[in-house]
Design an enzyme around this catalytic site. Structure first.
Site, PDB file in Angstrom:
ATOM      1  N   LYS A 116      71.020  22.956  33.003  1.00 17.61           N
ATOM      2  CA  LYS A 116      71.515  22.803  34.385  1.00 17.61           C
ATOM      3  C   LYS A 116      71.507  21.316  34.763  1.00 17.61           C
ATOM      4  O   LYS A 116      71.846  20.473  33.925  1.00 17.61           O
ATOM      5  CB  LYS A 116      70.685  23.676  35.336  1.00 17.61           C
ATOM      6  CG  LYS A 116      70.617  25.131  34.845  1.00 17.61           C
ATOM      7  CD  LYS A 116      70.028  26.081  35.828  1.00 17.61           C
ATOM      8  CE  LYS A 116      70.010  27.487  35.215  1.00 17.61           C
ATOM      9  NZ  LYS A 116      69.560  28.519  36.115  1.00 17.61           N
TER      10      LYS A 116
ATOM     11  N   HIS B  75      79.100  30.830  35.430  1.00 20.49           N
ATOM     12  CA  HIS B  75      77.680  30.997  35.766  1.00 20.49           C
ATOM     13  C   HIS B  75      77.548  31.332  37.254  1.00 20.49           C
ATOM     14  O   HIS B  75      78.289  30.799  38.086  1.00 20.49           O
ATOM     15  CB  HIS B  75      76.910  29.720  35.431  1.00 20.49           C
ATOM     16  CG  HIS B  75      75.427  29.913  35.475  1.00 20.49           C
ATOM     17  ND1 HIS B  75      74.727  29.965  36.658  1.00 20.49           N
ATOM     18  CD2 HIS B  75      74.518  30.120  34.490  1.00 20.49           C
ATOM     19  CE1 HIS B  75      73.443  30.176  36.392  1.00 20.49           C
ATOM     20  NE2 HIS B  75      73.287  30.276  35.078  1.00 20.49           N
TER      21      HIS B  75
ATOM     22  N   GLU C 189      73.722  38.119  32.996  1.00 14.14           N
ATOM     23  CA  GLU C 189      72.644  37.489  33.758  1.00 14.14           C
ATOM     24  C   GLU C 189      72.587  38.133  35.138  1.00 14.14           C
ATOM     25  O   GLU C 189      73.324  37.700  36.051  1.00 14.14           O
ATOM     26  CB  GLU C 189      72.903  35.994  33.914  1.00 14.14           C
ATOM     27  CG  GLU C 189      72.877  35.240  32.619  1.00 14.14           C
ATOM     28  CD  GLU C 189      72.491  33.777  32.812  1.00 14.14           C
ATOM     29  OE1 GLU C 189      71.594  33.325  32.106  1.00 14.14           O
ATOM     30  OE2 GLU C 189      73.067  33.109  33.680  1.00 14.14           O
TER      31      GLU C 189
ATOM     32  N   GLY D  74      67.340  29.328  30.897  1.00 14.36           N
ATOM     33  CA  GLY D  74      67.297  28.211  31.832  1.00 14.36           C
ATOM     34  C   GLY D  74      65.922  27.548  31.792  1.00 14.36           C
ATOM     35  O   GLY D  74      65.629  26.725  30.919  1.00 14.36           O
TER      36      GLY D  74
HETATM   37  P1  PGA Z   1      66.409  31.251  33.817  1.00 12.09           P
HETATM   38  O1  PGA Z   1      67.939  30.826  33.991  1.00 12.09           O
HETATM   39  O2  PGA Z   1      66.159  31.448  32.348  1.00 12.09           O
HETATM   40  O3  PGA Z   1      65.650  30.095  34.392  1.00 12.09           O
HETATM   41  O4  PGA Z   1      66.219  32.509  34.581  1.00 12.09           O
HETATM   42  C1  PGA Z   1      68.960  31.424  33.238  1.00 12.09           C
HETATM   43  C2  PGA Z   1      70.295  30.873  33.666  1.00 12.09           C
HETATM   44  O5  PGA Z   1      70.496  30.626  34.870  1.00 12.09           O
HETATM   45  O6  PGA Z   1      71.191  30.678  32.824  1.00 12.09           O
END
Ligand code: PGA
Length: 245
Positions: A10, A93, A165, A231
């Site tokens: 990110k 996303h 997700e 993430g």
């Molecule tokens: P996370 O994020 O593993 O921190 O839950 C996943 C993502 O947003 O791709």
């Protein structure tokens, strides 16, 4: 079978921190049997690309433009990402859908442009808590897939990846909680068969949303789960190494 594990950094790291982490990962994650992809921010991509050369780790982008070239201020062409050594590109996303108002038509155009440039799109789909609680998650996901994949043609099943997700499970969301491995497997089976109908090929499906060292093995044990989009846990060597192992 090898799992595909994609680190979505990110905008959490600065330029220097991204390069440092990429260097560390090339030393610490080389030789693991799974396919590991690092997705730094745009600014860090060229330098991270150089760091990853010959490391066995692959490069991904967090987004790409809906056109290869043109008057699109601030956009980055999928053709240029390809030339830089990018293999995968995350598209659709939930954070971009929410904060940048990306809709299905834009995501659909981005998928087509990425494929035309020779990138492998990682299409993200996932229901929000409202659909989950009203029992509407499956029809919602079916619609997301139908719009995003409209008119999309792929030659091989490996040309496109889908990441499930659930928005309520992403670790940065308030009260996020991970889904259990059996439910994730059910949903991924549903998504894979819907996508296979639309694409006439059965794409690989990944799970993402609060994947951590404590639950990665349970998810991995489910045959339909072809890997993870990670993430928060992809920012820490100790956590990410366990998930990748
Ligand atoms: P996370 O994020 O593993 O921190 O839950 C996943 C993502 O947003 O791709």
């Amino acid at each position: 079978m090898k799992k595909l594990i994609i680190a979505n950094w990110k905008m959490q790291l600065g330029y220097r921190a991204s390069l440092d982490l990429a260097r560390l990962y090339t030393k610490q994650l080389a030789g693991l049997k799974n396919e590991i992809v690092l997705c730094p921010d745009y600014l860090s991509l060229p330098a991270v690309s150089a760091i990853l050369k010959k490391s066995g780790l692959l490069l991904g982008a967090q987004d790409s433009a809906a056109s290869a070239r043109g008057a699109y201020t601030g956009e980055v062409s999928p053709a240029d990402l390809k030339a830089l050594g990018v293999k995968y590109v995350i598209l659709g996303h939930s954070e971009r859908r929410e904060h940048l108002h990306e809709n299905s038509a834009i995501i659909n155009a981005k998928i087509k442009a990425a494929l035309a440039a020779g990138l492998t799109p990682v299409l993200c789909v996932g229901e929000k808590i409202a659909e989950r609680e009203s029992g509407e998650a499956r029809p919602y996901l079916a619609e997301e897939l139908r719009h995003a994949l409209k008119g999309v043609k792929i030659k091989r099943a490996s040309d496109l990846v889908i990441a499930y997700e659930p928005v309520w499970a992403i670790s940065t969301n308030k009260d996020a909680k991970p889904i259990d491995a059996i439910s994730a497997s059910d949903m991924l089976g549903f998504i894979q068969s819907k996508a296979a109908n639309l694409l006439e090929k059965k794409p690989r499906v990944l799970y993402g949303g609060s994947v951590f060292p404590g639950n990665a093995a349970d998810f991995s044990a489910q045959p339909v789960i072809g890997g993870f989009l990670v993430g928060g846990a992809s920012l820490k060597l100790t956590d990410f190494k366990i998930i990748c192992s």
